[in-house]
Write an enzyme that holds these catalytic residues in place. Structure first.
Site, PDB file in Angstrom:
ATOM      1  N   ASP A 124       0.820  -1.213   0.000  1.00  0.00           N
ATOM      2  CA  ASP A 124       0.000   0.000   0.000  1.00  0.00           C
ATOM      3  C   ASP A 124       0.854   1.262   0.000  1.00  0.00           C
ATOM      4  O   ASP A 124       0.572   2.236  -0.702  1.00  0.00           O
ATOM      5  CB  ASP A 124      -0.994   0.008   1.160  1.00  0.00           C
ATOM      6  CG  ASP A 124      -0.348  -0.234   2.513  1.00  0.00           C
ATOM      7  OD1 ASP A 124       0.810  -0.689   2.576  1.00  0.00           O
ATOM      8  OD2 ASP A 124      -1.027   0.029   3.528  1.00  0.00           O
ATOM      9  N   TYR A 125       1.929   1.255   0.768  1.00  0.00           N
ATOM     10  CA  TYR A 125       2.836   2.411   0.826  1.00  0.00           C
ATOM     11  C   TYR A 125       3.511   2.632  -0.528  1.00  0.00           C
ATOM     12  O   TYR A 125       3.503   3.743  -1.064  1.00  0.00           O
ATOM     13  CB  TYR A 125       3.885   2.191   1.917  1.00  0.00           C
ATOM     14  CG  TYR A 125       4.926   3.271   2.000  1.00  0.00           C
ATOM     15  CD1 TYR A 125       4.652   4.478   2.620  1.00  0.00           C
ATOM     16  CD2 TYR A 125       6.187   3.091   1.438  1.00  0.00           C
ATOM     17  CE1 TYR A 125       5.604   5.478   2.692  1.00  0.00           C
ATOM     18  CE2 TYR A 125       7.155   4.089   1.506  1.00  0.00           C
ATOM     19  CZ  TYR A 125       6.851   5.275   2.136  1.00  0.00           C
ATOM     20  OH  TYR A 125       7.802   6.261   2.197  1.00  0.00           O
ATOM     21  N   VAL A 126       4.073   1.582  -1.092  1.00  0.00           N
ATOM     22  CA  VAL A 126       4.763   1.692  -2.379  1.00  0.00           C
ATOM     23  C   VAL A 126       3.778   2.105  -3.475  1.00  0.00           C
ATOM     24  O   VAL A 126       4.073   2.975  -4.296  1.00  0.00           O
ATOM     25  CB  VAL A 126       5.468   0.363  -2.740  1.00  0.00           C
ATOM     26  CG1 VAL A 126       6.046   0.407  -4.143  1.00  0.00           C
ATOM     27  CG2 VAL A 126       6.556   0.063  -1.724  1.00  0.00           C
ATOM     28  N   SER A 153       1.027   3.836  -3.185  1.00  0.00           N
ATOM     29  CA  SER A 153       0.634   5.237  -3.043  1.00  0.00           C
ATOM     30  C   SER A 153       1.740   6.181  -3.495  1.00  0.00           C
ATOM     31  O   SER A 153       1.466   7.231  -4.087  1.00  0.00           O
ATOM     32  CB  SER A 153       0.211   5.536  -1.603  1.00  0.00           C
ATOM     33  OG  SER A 153       1.302   5.422  -0.716  1.00  0.00           O
ATOM     34  N   LYS A 154       3.020   5.817  -3.242  1.00  0.00           N
ATOM     35  CA  LYS A 154       4.138   6.654  -3.703  1.00  0.00           C
ATOM     36  C   LYS A 154       4.150   6.720  -5.223  1.00  0.00           C
ATOM     37  O   LYS A 154       4.319   7.792  -5.810  1.00  0.00           O
ATOM     38  CB  LYS A 154       5.471   6.103  -3.199  1.00  0.00           C
ATOM     39  CG  LYS A 154       5.643   6.140  -1.702  1.00  0.00           C
ATOM     40  CD  LYS A 154       6.031   7.490  -1.226  1.00  0.00           C
ATOM     41  CE  LYS A 154       7.523   7.583  -1.107  1.00  0.00           C
ATOM     42  NZ  LYS A 154       7.956   8.836  -0.527  1.00  0.00           N
TER      43      LYS A 154
END
Length: 115
Positions: A17-19, A21-22
């Site tokens: 999810d973090y990757v 979104s980036k």
């Protein structure tokens, strides 16, 4: 040593999810720069490496100096640690007339971490 995640060749293991979104933000910057450029509006983003902000320090349960010392070992650029002022200076450059022809750019401020 701070260990947030296990790294793999294509991104970050266990942080999809973090990757995602980036990457979405970078795509948004590029698309918005195309759409808004016709109106003279520039769109850029800044992607800093870890900064020992109060929230980062609280999350890690460490003092600013401890976090900075550990972050310093992660980048190939030795003798300097990323500070909030470095990020602010990059943002000021991107909003200044000195960067008048820069649009659709993600300015990475990471001391060569991703290089």
């Amino acid at each position: 040593m701070i260990k947030w995640r296990d790294e793999d060749a294509e991104g970050r293991n266990k942080l999809t999810d973090y990757v995602m979104s980036k990457h979405a933000v970078i795509a948004l910057v590029r698309s918005a720069s195309q759409q808004l450029g016709q109106h003279g509006i520039r769109v850029n983003s800044v992607s800093p490496f870890g900064v020992a902000t109060p929230s980062t320090c609280a999350m890690l349960g460490k003092e600013e100096e401890e976090v900075e010392k550990e972050y310093e070992g992660w980048t190939p650029l030795k003798g300097i640690v990323l500070k909030v002022k470095h990020v602010a200076d990059a943002v000021l450059f991107l909003v200044s007339d000195e960067s008048g022809f820069i649009s659709g750019h993600d300015m990475v401020i990471d001391g060569g971490f991703l290089a």
